[in-house]
Write an enzyme that holds these catalytic residues in place. Structure first.
Site, PDB file in Angstrom:
ATOM      1  N   LEU B  74      54.417  -5.973  60.734  1.00 35.64           N
ATOM      2  CA  LEU B  74      53.892  -6.242  59.395  1.00 35.64           C
ATOM      3  C   LEU B  74      54.731  -5.533  58.340  1.00 35.64           C
ATOM      4  O   LEU B  74      55.060  -6.101  57.302  1.00 35.64           O
ATOM      5  CB  LEU B  74      52.438  -5.776  59.305  1.00 35.64           C
ATOM      6  CG  LEU B  74      51.467  -6.561  60.177  1.00 35.64           C
ATOM      7  CD1 LEU B  74      50.048  -6.065  59.941  1.00 35.64           C
ATOM      8  CD2 LEU B  74      51.546  -8.050  59.893  1.00 35.64           C
ATOM      9  N   ALA B  75      55.103  -4.286  58.624  1.00 34.55           N
ATOM     10  CA  ALA B  75      55.830  -3.517  57.609  1.00 34.55           C
ATOM     11  C   ALA B  75      57.235  -4.076  57.392  1.00 34.55           C
ATOM     12  O   ALA B  75      57.652  -4.290  56.248  1.00 34.55           O
ATOM     13  CB  ALA B  75      55.907  -2.047  58.037  1.00 34.55           C
ATOM     14  N   GLY B  76      57.960  -4.322  58.472  1.00 35.36           N
ATOM     15  CA  GLY B  76      59.337  -4.793  58.336  1.00 35.36           C
ATOM     16  C   GLY B  76      59.427  -6.274  58.013  1.00 35.36           C
ATOM     17  O   GLY B  76      60.230  -6.693  57.175  1.00 35.36           O
ATOM     18  N   ARG B 362      35.897   8.317  66.103  1.00 35.58           N
ATOM     19  CA  ARG B 362      36.744   8.115  67.280  1.00 35.58           C
ATOM     20  C   ARG B 362      37.113   9.412  67.988  1.00 35.58           C
ATOM     21  O   ARG B 362      37.054   9.498  69.216  1.00 35.58           O
ATOM     22  CB  ARG B 362      38.052   7.439  66.866  1.00 35.58           C
ATOM     23  CG  ARG B 362      37.887   6.001  66.486  1.00 35.58           C
ATOM     24  CD  ARG B 362      39.211   5.407  66.039  1.00 35.58           C
ATOM     25  NE  ARG B 362      38.994   4.001  65.700  1.00 35.58           N
ATOM     26  CZ  ARG B 362      39.951   3.188  65.270  1.00 35.58           C
ATOM     27  NH1 ARG B 362      41.185   3.619  65.108  1.00 35.58           N
ATOM     28  NH2 ARG B 362      39.684   1.935  64.996  1.00 35.58           N
TER      29      ARG B 362
END
Ligand SMILES: Cc1cc2nc3c(=O)[nH]c(=O)nc-3n(C[C@H](O)[C@H](O)[C@H](O)COP(=O)(O)OP(=O)(O)OC[C@H]3O[C@@H](n4cnc5c(N)ncnc54)[C@H](O)[C@@H]3O)c2cc1C
Ligand code: SF4
Ligand code: FES
Lengths: 247, 684
Positions: B74-76, B362
């Site tokens: 998603l970032a790249g 978590r």
């Protein structure tokens, strides 16, 4: 359990490959199919034979990287990906034949690895909606009927693994293309490019050397995401409409 | 009570002063670190101002500027598509055979955005607040505010691309509440949100490939960063099919290579997920921040045996209806759980945390699961000396909602569980165990996502910036796309406005040196010709990390781990066995390179964890707990970012062609808050 594995070995794209036979002992039924191959590879490495090259990444059935012909079936006997197939499907003493995807448009790179770059090139020709970053309207300004959104989603679950091509006697990628055409064609955002999308994707498909669809249905039987055959009807319908519109 | 300051100038906290020094001797204290790009003014205006201050690049100049982006998650992927659309000359790299396979694809639960479609009181400020608090006050407030601010645009962008989010009957977008948050702000696409978001970014990327703005290099692995005059000017990458060691120069380099959770060997990451891209940059001067911040997810499918190659996450939502328990008595651990009567079961989360019960955060759920298993009350197969699993029991929920009701909610998860374990969870309670899932640590970046090496930007899970010491569910997808679509394209232009920079030839001495060093390492791996596979070292490293640098850490354990890793590293460089050749597809060779880097990272993580003598976010230091055994954060000492600088060893292991890792230097960046006040959390 103890298995006899017959595995396709091929040094690189140019080399002539051959089937080689390996014995593997101590396979547990909780192993995934690929973990079984990991165990074989550790054994080969220790004995000085180069490990078998095969593709995998997520190992949870979603990235589409893995894919083997197992006893002649794409992804093996169950409706799932190779990485999600577990050894409890097999029995002690079984002989298992393992080969790469076989298709003209997917040349072998090494051993069990093939080049599926043709899929990316099909997408490049129209498997998208042109929406530059920043140009998007407010997300809720265009409602999408729930049934359409659902059908779009179901077709968008295709993982691009190529099992459909490997299973098809003609080596056709119609199921893969039909899934994309339907994913985008069900959405209002996908309408402006609907005609050009199908025409250009189909042209690239044929150019890559994938075969034509003769409605055999092996593709959908092999598809781990259960993409239905009717996406191919949708593909043909969209193509006819586009041609009628003069594309 | 201290007040927050609307003008954004007066902090609500004081800089911390560290008193303890557990890691003395393992590190060298360095100069304090200040983010040179820290924005000022009221928090809500900082990003708007920055976008305006950053210079523009003339459209005619853009195609003369080359941007290398390592990673197509998603970032790249989002950054490559966006910069391609803007007209830059982009070179995009991934190690898989297609950009669509980046591990973002595996995210299940959803993506947060402050749209407030439910009119339930959500806002940019609330998402900001929840994220800083969720990160246990160890993130930068300006970065987090920006993240919350652009979150709404992400959803708009994805919908326009054809991402098929879940919708309500009226055709509008549906949301759910996720991870214990009280508002519904999580957008989702069944259990496949990451896949759908990534396919959106992938399609946008492929569109740019066709348009000629992006060149795609698949099956290419970055093995070094090229720096010239202290600036990032390109990468050395290996074509994983032909084995060719290639030089790619550029005006700017972006690393978006994902997380390094695989340092633990078993994690929910993909088989190929690695730290190599980030670690090579670290060795070239980029600071590594908070490397020990790891998130461990409580609901994964347990290890079934020694052959285990990775772990599979099951959605956290299962804890909404399942009850977690183990037998009260060790003797019952190998019994059929259905034969264990109610009074012999210990619903330990409900017992210890009556108000939150099975829905505790978590880290608490994970730690308590490990505790009961360490006591010998775990269930499932023996793995080593222990049974590593606890029950997640749906029988009450099935009685209440009917099998149909449970099917409607969780069917695909139940199917997945049965496929992997061979057990039917409608009949036998599920078994779960915590697994490494995400790393908050990563390369240090300033507010503009630029590392301390000019011209090197870092985005997505590979940077450290937004999640502090713990990450909220559904916020990593948000960060990846925020960085890729909206932040990086607006910050990188300030750097590129000074370009194009003088061209660097393949024969430039610094380029030649980088290439030769990569080649030397590859040759060395093949030449050692010892006894052990890279995988066997990786497994052993993973065991050390999990045991000593996992959920619960002690100074003693961490020192033991550091010694163990050092010894393992020496053995690796003298006893590794890699078959095959350098000039062909060679998965053992790829693996060796990744394990070599994990060994160094593992050591640094342990040193970072040793220094941080506080319990914070996702991790628990046994030396820092309250009277009743809960995590005790120590703001007076540790409200800072630990940014580590690589130094070469004084005494090299002669077997290591690139030189061994020496004593790292610690730079501290103070965390000061103006729009928020720090609070201790409590779940009792
Ligand atoms: C099972 C699972 C479920 C999750 N669920 C959620 C969720 O519900 N919500 C949420 O918000 N987050 C979730 N997360 C976290 C989130 O998915 C990730 O943090 C995020 O997707 C990371 O994106 P990225 O772009 O930074 O990296 P990635 O998607 O991992 O991409 C990394 C890219 O870098 C490339 N690369 C890496 N190393 C090299 C190299 N040396 N050379 C060349 N290329 C390289 C890879 O090929 C790949 O393209 C989940 C994570 C996992 C593992
Ligand atoms: S249609 Fe099915 S078989 Fe074909 S690529 Fe997609 S998921 Fe794989
Ligand atoms: S490895 Fe990802 S689908 Fe099999």
């Amino acid at each position: 359990m103890k298995l006899t594995l017959k595995i396709w070995r091929q040094a690189d794209a140019q080399a002539r490959g051959e089937m080689r036979t390996y014995q593997l002992d101590g396979v547990s039924e909780d192993m995934s199919f690929l973990e079984m191959l990991d165990v074989l590879n550790e054994q080969l490495n220790a004995s000085g034979e180069e490990p078998v090259a095969f593709d995998s990444d997520c190992r949870e059935g979603i990235c589409g990287t893995c894919g083997l012909m197992i006893n002649g079936q794409a992804h093996g006997p169950e409706v799932t990906t190779t990485c999600q197939l577990h050894m409890r499907t097999f029995s002690d003493g079984d002989e298992i034949t393992i080969e790469p995807w076989r298709a003209d448009a997917f040349p072998v790179v090494k051993d069990l690895i093939v080049d599926r770059g043709a899929f990316d090139r099909i997408i490049q020709q129209g498997g998208f909606i042109s929406a530059n970053t920043g140009s998007a309207p407010e997300a809720n300004s265009v409602p999408v009927p729930r049934d359409k959104a659902l059908r779009s989603f179901n077709m968008a679950t295709c993982i691009g693994c190529g099992a459909c091509v490997a299973a098809c006697p003609n080596g056709s990628a119609s199921l893969f293309m039909g899934a994309k055409i339907t994913h985008l064609g069900e959405l209002p955002q996908g309408q402006p490019e609907r005609d050009t999308r199908v025409v250009n994707m189909v042209a690239q498909h044929d150019h890559e050397g994938f075969g034509g669809c003769t409605n055999i249905g092996e593709c959908t039987a092999a598809c781990p995401k259960e993409i239905p055959l009717d996406v191919i009807s949708q593909l043909n319908k969209d193509l006819r409409t586009a041609l009628k519109h003069g594309h | 009570m201290a007040m927050t300051d609307p003008s954004g100038t007066v902090p609500t906290n004081k800089p911390s002063v560290q008193v303890s020094d557990d890691a003395a001797g393992y590190y060298t204290p360095g100069e304090p670190l200040v983010d040179p790009r820290t924005p000022t003014g009221p928090i809500a205006t900082r990003w708007t101002n920055r976008k305006f201050e950053n210079r523009l690049v003339n459209p005619a100049n853009r195609r003369k500027l080359t941007v290398i982006i390592v990673g197509t998650g998603l970032a790249g992927g989002a950054a490559a598509a966006t910069l391609g659309e803007a007209g830059y000359n982009v070179k995009s790299f991934c190690y898989q055979d297609s950009p669509r396979r980046a591990h973002s694809i595996a995210a299940q639960g959803g993506i947060n955005a402050a749209k407030n479609y439910k009119e339930d009181g959500d806002s940019v400020h609330r998402l900001f607040y929840d994220t800083v608090k969720g990160g246990d006050y160890r993130s930068r407030e300006s970065n987090v505010y920006r993240l919350a601010e652009v979150s709404a645009n992400i959803i708009d962008q994805c919908v326009a691309q054809g991402v098929p989010f879940a919708r309500e009957y009226g055709g509008l977008l549906d949301n759910r509440s996720f991870g214990g948050v009280q508002v519904s702000r999580t957008f989702y696409a069944r259990g496949q949100t990451g896949q759908q978001l990534l396919i959106g970014a992938y399609q946008a990327l492929e569109r740019q490939v066709a348009a000629g703005t992006v060149s795609m290099y698949t099956r290419h692995e970055m093995l070094d960063l090229i720096t010239v005059d202290g600036k990032a000017r390109g990468i050395i990458a290996r074509d994983m099919v032909t084995g060719a060691v290639e030089t790619h120069t550029a005006d700017v380099v972006v690393i978006a290579s994902g997380g390094y959770g695989n340092v633990f060997y078993l994690s929910t990451n993909a088989m190929g997920s690695n730290v190599t891209a980030a670690w090579r940059a670290h060795r070239k001067g980029a600071l590594m921040a908070n490397p020990c911040y790891t998130q461990i997810h409580p609901t994964c499918i347990p290890v079934s045996g020694d052959h285990q190659s990775k772990l599979t996450l099951m959605s956290e939502s299962l804890r909404n209806d399942g009850r977690i328990w183990v037998p009260k008595n060790k003797e019952d651990c190998d019994k059929d759980p259905r034969d264990i009567p109610e009074e012999d079961r210990d619903y330990y989360l409900e017992r210890i945390y009556p108000s939150f019960g099975n829905l505790v955060p978590r880290d608490i759920a994970s730690r308590q699961a490990k505790n009961v298993c360490d006591e010998g009350r775990g269930v499932g197969p023996m793995v080593g000396d222990f049974r590593r699993g606890v029950y997640l029991d749906f029988s009450d929920a099935i009685a209440r909602l009917g099998k149909k009701g449970i099917e409607a909610k969780y069917d695909n998860l139940f199917d997945m569980y049965e496929r992997i374990t061979g057990e039917n969870p409608y009949e036998v309670p599920m078994r779960i165990y915590p697994a490494v899932h995400y790393v908050m640590g990563g390369l240090w970046v300033d507010y503009d996502l630029q590392s301390n090496v000019p011209g090197l930007f870092v985005s997505g899970e590979a940077n450290f910036s937004d999640h502090g010491a713990n990450r909220l569910g559904a916020s990593a997808l948000m960060q990846g796309l925020a960085d890729g679509y909206f932040v990086l394209p607006n910050t990188i232009r300030e750097y590129l406005a000074d370009g194009p920079f003088e061209a660097i030839g393949d024969d430039h001495p610094d380029v030649v040196a980088a290439r030769e060093s990569v080649q030397g390492r590859i040759d060395r791996f093949l030449a050692i010709n010892g006894e052990r596979s890279a995988d066997s070292y990786h497994k052993e490293l993973g065991n050390l990390m999990w045991e000593y640098c996992g959920m619960e850490r002690t100074a003693e354990g961490l020192r033991k781990a550091i010694d163990g890793i050092r010894e393992l590293k020496r053995d690796f460089w003298s006893n590794l066995k890699v078959l095959g050749t350098a000039d062909s597809l060679n998965q053992s060779l790829e693996k060796a390179g990744r394990v070599a880097d994990f060994l160094e990272l593992g050591e640094l993580m342990c040193i970072d964890a040793l220094n941080r003598r506080e319990s914070c976010g996702g991790h628990f230091r046994a030396e820092s707990q309250t009277e009743d055994g809960e995590a005790l954060r120590i703001d007076e000492e540790f409200a800072y970012v630990a940014a580590w600088e690589f130094t070469p060893a004084v005494e090299n292991d002669p077997n290591e062609p690139q030189g061994s890792m020496g004593t790292p230097v610690l730079h501290k960046e103070d965390l000061l808050y103006t729009a928020i006040e720090m609070k201790q959390r409590s779940y009792k």
